[in-house]
Design a protein around this motif. Structure first.
Motif, mmCIF file in Angstrom:
data_model
loop_
_atom_site.group_PDB
_atom_site.id
_atom_site.type_symbol
_atom_site.label_atom_id
_atom_site.label_comp_id
_atom_site.label_asym_id
_atom_site.label_seq_id
_atom_site.Cartn_x
_atom_site.Cartn_y
_atom_site.Cartn_z
ATOM 1 N N PHE A 406 0.853 -1.205 0.000
ATOM 2 C CA PHE A 406 0.000 0.000 0.000
ATOM 3 C C PHE A 406 0.875 1.237 0.000
ATOM 4 O O PHE A 406 1.701 1.432 0.901
ATOM 5 C CB PHE A 406 -0.924 0.023 1.223
ATOM 6 N N LEU A 407 0.704 2.075 -1.031
ATOM 7 C CA LEU A 407 1.418 3.352 -1.176
ATOM 8 C C LEU A 407 0.383 4.409 -1.520
ATOM 9 O O LEU A 407 -0.512 4.147 -2.325
ATOM 10 C CB LEU A 407 2.437 3.275 -2.332
ATOM 11 N N ILE A 408 0.495 5.615 -0.930
ATOM 12 C CA ILE A 408 -0.490 6.664 -1.234
ATOM 13 C C ILE A 408 0.189 8.029 -1.169
ATOM 14 O O ILE A 408 1.023 8.265 -0.278
ATOM 15 C CB ILE A 408 -1.702 6.577 -0.282
ATOM 16 N N ALA A 409 -0.144 8.890 -2.130
ATOM 17 C CA ALA A 409 0.469 10.225 -2.159
ATOM 18 C C ALA A 409 -0.502 11.207 -2.809
ATOM 19 O O ALA A 409 -1.407 10.813 -3.543
ATOM 20 C CB ALA A 409 1.782 10.199 -2.946
ATOM 21 N N GLY A 410 -0.298 12.469 -2.529
ATOM 22 C CA GLY A 410 -1.113 13.523 -3.126
ATOM 23 C C GLY A 410 -1.306 14.651 -2.141
ATOM 24 O O GLY A 410 -0.898 14.550 -0.989
ATOM 25 N N PRO A 411 -1.936 15.744 -2.604
ATOM 26 C CA PRO A 411 -2.148 16.883 -1.715
ATOM 27 C C PRO A 411 -2.936 16.462 -0.474
ATOM 28 O O PRO A 411 -3.946 15.769 -0.578
ATOM 29 C CB PRO A 411 -2.974 17.853 -2.569
ATOM 30 N N GLY A 412 -2.465 16.844 0.694
ATOM 31 C CA GLY A 412 -3.159 16.508 1.939
ATOM 32 C C GLY A 412 -2.718 15.202 2.554
ATOM 33 O O GLY A 412 -3.083 14.881 3.688
ATOM 34 N N ILE A 413 -1.941 14.397 1.811
ATOM 35 C CA ILE A 413 -1.458 13.113 2.332
ATOM 36 C C ILE A 413 -0.083 13.332 2.975
ATOM 37 O O ILE A 413 0.783 13.994 2.393
ATOM 38 C CB ILE A 413 -1.345 12.062 1.199
ATOM 39 N N ALA A 414 0.095 12.762 4.164
ATOM 40 C CA ALA A 414 1.360 12.934 4.885
ATOM 41 C C ALA A 414 2.518 12.382 4.062
ATOM 42 O O ALA A 414 2.396 11.337 3.416
ATOM 43 C CB ALA A 414 1.287 12.227 6.226
ATOM 44 N N LYS A 415 3.634 13.091 4.091
ATOM 45 C CA LYS A 415 4.830 12.654 3.344
ATOM 46 C C LYS A 415 5.743 11.847 4.258
ATOM 47 O O LYS A 415 5.963 12.230 5.411
ATOM 48 C CB LYS A 415 5.586 13.866 2.814
ATOM 49 N N GLY A 416 6.277 10.753 3.724
ATOM 50 C CA GLY A 416 7.250 9.965 4.467
ATOM 51 C C GLY A 416 6.691 9.270 5.694
ATOM 52 O O GLY A 416 7.429 8.903 6.590
ATOM 53 N N ARG A 417 5.370 9.053 5.737
ATOM 54 C CA ARG A 417 4.767 8.421 6.920
ATOM 55 C C ARG A 417 4.711 6.900 6.756
ATOM 56 O O ARG A 417 4.107 6.389 5.819
ATOM 57 C CB ARG A 417 3.365 8.963 7.179
ATOM 58 N N ASP A 418 5.348 6.215 7.696
ATOM 59 C CA ASP A 418 5.348 4.744 7.726
ATOM 60 C C ASP A 418 4.150 4.290 8.549
ATOM 61 O O ASP A 418 4.077 4.545 9.747
ATOM 62 C CB ASP A 418 6.666 4.272 8.362
ATOM 63 N N LEU A 419 3.209 3.625 7.904
ATOM 64 C CA LEU A 419 1.977 3.192 8.576
ATOM 65 C C LEU A 419 2.145 1.848 9.272
ATOM 66 O O LEU A 419 1.219 1.358 9.919
ATOM 67 C CB LEU A 419 0.837 3.089 7.556
ATOM 68 N N GLY A 420 3.323 1.228 9.123
ATOM 69 C CA GLY A 420 3.543 -0.087 9.721
ATOM 70 C C GLY A 420 2.745 -1.157 8.994
ATOM 71 O O GLY A 420 2.488 -1.060 7.797
ATOM 72 N N GLU A 421 2.340 -2.210 9.724
ATOM 73 C CA GLU A 421 1.502 -3.263 9.139
ATOM 74 C C GLU A 421 0.051 -2.811 9.202
ATOM 75 O O GLU A 421 -0.412 -2.368 10.254
ATOM 76 C CB GLU A 421 1.650 -4.560 9.945
ATOM 77 N N ILE A 422 -0.646 -2.912 8.092
ATOM 78 C CA ILE A 422 -2.048 -2.498 8.080
ATOM 79 C C ILE A 422 -2.936 -3.654 7.638
ATOM 80 O O ILE A 422 -2.455 -4.661 7.118
ATOM 81 C CB ILE A 422 -2.272 -1.273 7.160
ATOM 82 N N ASP A 423 -4.247 -3.487 7.839
ATOM 83 C CA ASP A 423 -5.250 -4.477 7.445
ATOM 84 C C ASP A 423 -5.815 -4.062 6.085
ATOM 85 O O ASP A 423 -6.164 -2.896 5.892
ATOM 86 C CB ASP A 423 -6.360 -4.500 8.509
ATOM 87 N N MET A 424 -5.893 -5.005 5.157
ATOM 88 C CA MET A 424 -6.375 -4.692 3.804
ATOM 89 C C MET A 424 -7.745 -4.014 3.817
ATOM 90 O O MET A 424 -8.035 -3.175 2.963
ATOM 91 C CB MET A 424 -6.432 -5.980 2.980
ATOM 92 N N ARG A 425 -8.575 -4.339 4.806
ATOM 93 C CA ARG A 425 -9.936 -3.778 4.843
ATOM 94 C C ARG A 425 -9.942 -2.285 5.156
ATOM 95 O O ARG A 425 -10.979 -1.631 5.031
ATOM 96 C CB ARG A 425 -10.780 -4.539 5.871
ATOM 97 N N ALA A 426 -8.785 -1.738 5.592
ATOM 98 C CA ALA A 426 -8.718 -0.298 5.901
ATOM 99 C C ALA A 426 -8.453 0.545 4.654
ATOM 100 O O ALA A 426 -8.587 1.771 4.700
ATOM 101 C CB ALA A 426 -7.625 -0.049 6.941
ATOM 102 N N ILE A 427 -8.081 -0.079 3.533
ATOM 103 C CA ILE A 427 -7.675 0.695 2.351
ATOM 104 C C ILE A 427 -8.875 1.377 1.678
ATOM 105 O O ILE A 427 -8.834 2.576 1.394
ATOM 106 C CB ILE A 427 -6.891 -0.206 1.370
#
Ligand SMILES: [Zn+2]
Length: 456
Positions: A406-427
């Motif tokens: 999971f990678l996400i970028a754009g205006p308003g999205i935090a830069k360089g933020r490591d979200l760790g392990e995430i659950d697919m249902r949160a995407i």
């Protein structure tokens, strides 16, 4: 109570009443089938040149790994990515439909009517956005895709092209083929040249229609990793070529939607394999699957449903306690045999807890390295060679090898933020929030990807 504390309390109460902040941005969602997160996170160490994917690590937020669903297969996972719910809720419980008598010609869950959950396309429609799609799984007949090039194939015969034209948004393929002066990709073709065609058609679709929410699905990395294994030279070359395509699609999106939020995901990881397990052998020997004189399945009491690195086991009579006990005893015996390469057998309560197939009475997870064989022939033994497969997925989602990207970028999205392990249902709820829409049925809350100022 001091006045300032009263004010703070009032503000907190107000904040609780306010809905989650939304960005109301266009969203572009690209899926690279089978992309392992470490191929991006450790690209340099692995000798991979991925300028467009690794740019997300500095310019956006990213997961160390995404824990997927049961089973970690393409269709169940993509439907979770687009709905935010487990396979048990959305209904796409495998790639192929349940077909014990083998009459469906290997048919997959192509049809959106089988997806019982609200999708991001639906959410975007409700938020009055237009939507576009190139090849995303389970999109045939999806009601709220404005410009849809759905994924389907039958035989690989040239007639398949007519089927795709008939099921796509009327006139869209002819229009885009005219603009591009080339034919659209065959539905069955999962190679790099087909990805290049689809990436090109995605660019034209964005250029000419500018959908507010756009999905693009690329298949060649999965295809290559099945053939030559994850981490093979060929897989690396394929991923580098896909990185370039992703860069081109993003460039066009940014040209028409400078404020777009762009996410790159994958559906599952990959593991190296060398063996196949044919559960039909012990099921035939135990009289649970019967074979006619021609060697075809003529009846069944309990049926293995192969899902990559695992099997769902369906009972003909789920209420038959004796049958359930007989199948449970057989599976326990097999699990005790190291040669059967069974890692784990779970039954209904654990399947329900994992959000897996509601029709499965048991779910068999194979050891990493072994592949679940579909029914091939009645004379085959339990253990087979993996038949040209060097890589596989579909194991239970707890396996680290099955983590996706999971990678996400754009205006308003935090830069360089490591979200760790995430659950697919949160995407999916995260992307709904980015487009100013909601997915009320999602099983997890949105991820904390917004910049601090908007995170309040
Ligand atoms: Zn896949």
């Amino acid at each position: 109570m001091p006045f300032t504390r009263l004010i703070v309390r009032a503000m907190l109460a107000l904040a609780m009443l306010c809905p989650l902040p939304a960005l109301a941005r266009p969203v572009l969602l690209i899926s690279i089938d089978g992309l392992r997160p470490a191929d991006v996170l450790l690209a340099r160490q692995r000798g991979l040149t991925l300028p467009n994917l690794t740019a997300f690590l500095a310019n956006g937020s990213y997961a160390q790994g995404v824990t997927g669903v049961l089973p970690t297969l393409t269709y169940p996972s993509h439907t979770t990515l687009i709905t935010g719910v487990s396979p048990a809720r959305h209904g796409i419980v495998a790639n192929t439909t349940f077909d014990p008598m083998n009459i469906n010609d290997g048919g997959w869950y192509w049809y959106a009517e089988d997806d019982k959950a609200q999708t991001l396309w639906d959410a975007a429609f409700l938020a009055r956005m237009t939507t576009g799609n190139v090849h995303w799984p389970v999109s045939v007949g999806a009601r709220h895709i404005t410009w849809n090039l759905p994924q389907i194939w039958r035989t690989g015969h040239p007639d398949d092209r007519k089927l795709v034209r008939a099921l796509a948004t009327p006139g869209l393929i002819v229009e885009l083929e005219g603009q591009r002066r080339e034919g659209y990709a065959d539905g069955k073709d999962e190679t790099l040249p087909a990805d290049k065609l689809r990436a090109g058609f995605a660019q034209s679709l964005i250029r000419h229609h500018q959908p507010g929410f756009m999905t693009v699905y690329l298949t060649a990395l999965d295809h290559q990793q099945h053939l030559t294994g994850p981490g093979s030279n060929e897989a690396h070359k394929t991923l580098e070529a896909i990185d370039a395509m992703v860069g081109e699609i993003i460039a066009i999106e940014r040209q028409f939607h400078p404020d777009a939020v762009i996410a790159v995901v994958s559906d599952h990881g990959f593991a190296s394999v060398d063996t196949a397990i044919n559960l039909f052998r012990p099921f035939i020997d135990a009289g649970l699957v019967t074979i006619d004189a021609a060697g075809k399945i003529s009846g069944w009491e309990a049926m293995p449903w192969a899902t990559g690195g695992s099997f769902a086991i369906v009972l003909a009579r789920p209420d038959d306690a004796a049958l359930r006990a007989k199948v449970g005893a057989l599976l326990a015996r097999l699990a005790a045999d190291p040669g059967a390469k069974i890692a784990q057998v779970i039954s209904e309560p654990a399947i329900v807890a994992a959000g897996g197939n509601p029709r499965a009475a048991f779910y068999v997870n194979l050891k990493i390295g072994a592949v679940a064989a579909p029914f091939l022939s009645s004379g085959l033994p339990l253990v087979l060679p993996s038949n040209g497969y060097k890589g596989m997925h579909g194991y239970f989602p707890a396996a680290p090898e099955m983590r996706s990207t999971f990678l996400i970028a754009g205006p308003g999205i935090a830069k360089g933020r490591d979200l760790g392990e995430i659950d697919m249902r949160a995407i999916a709820p995260t992307l709904a929030r980015a487009m100013g829409a909601t997915l009320p049925g999602a099983e997890k809350p949105p991820l904390p990807v917004l910049q601090q100022a908007q995170d309040k």
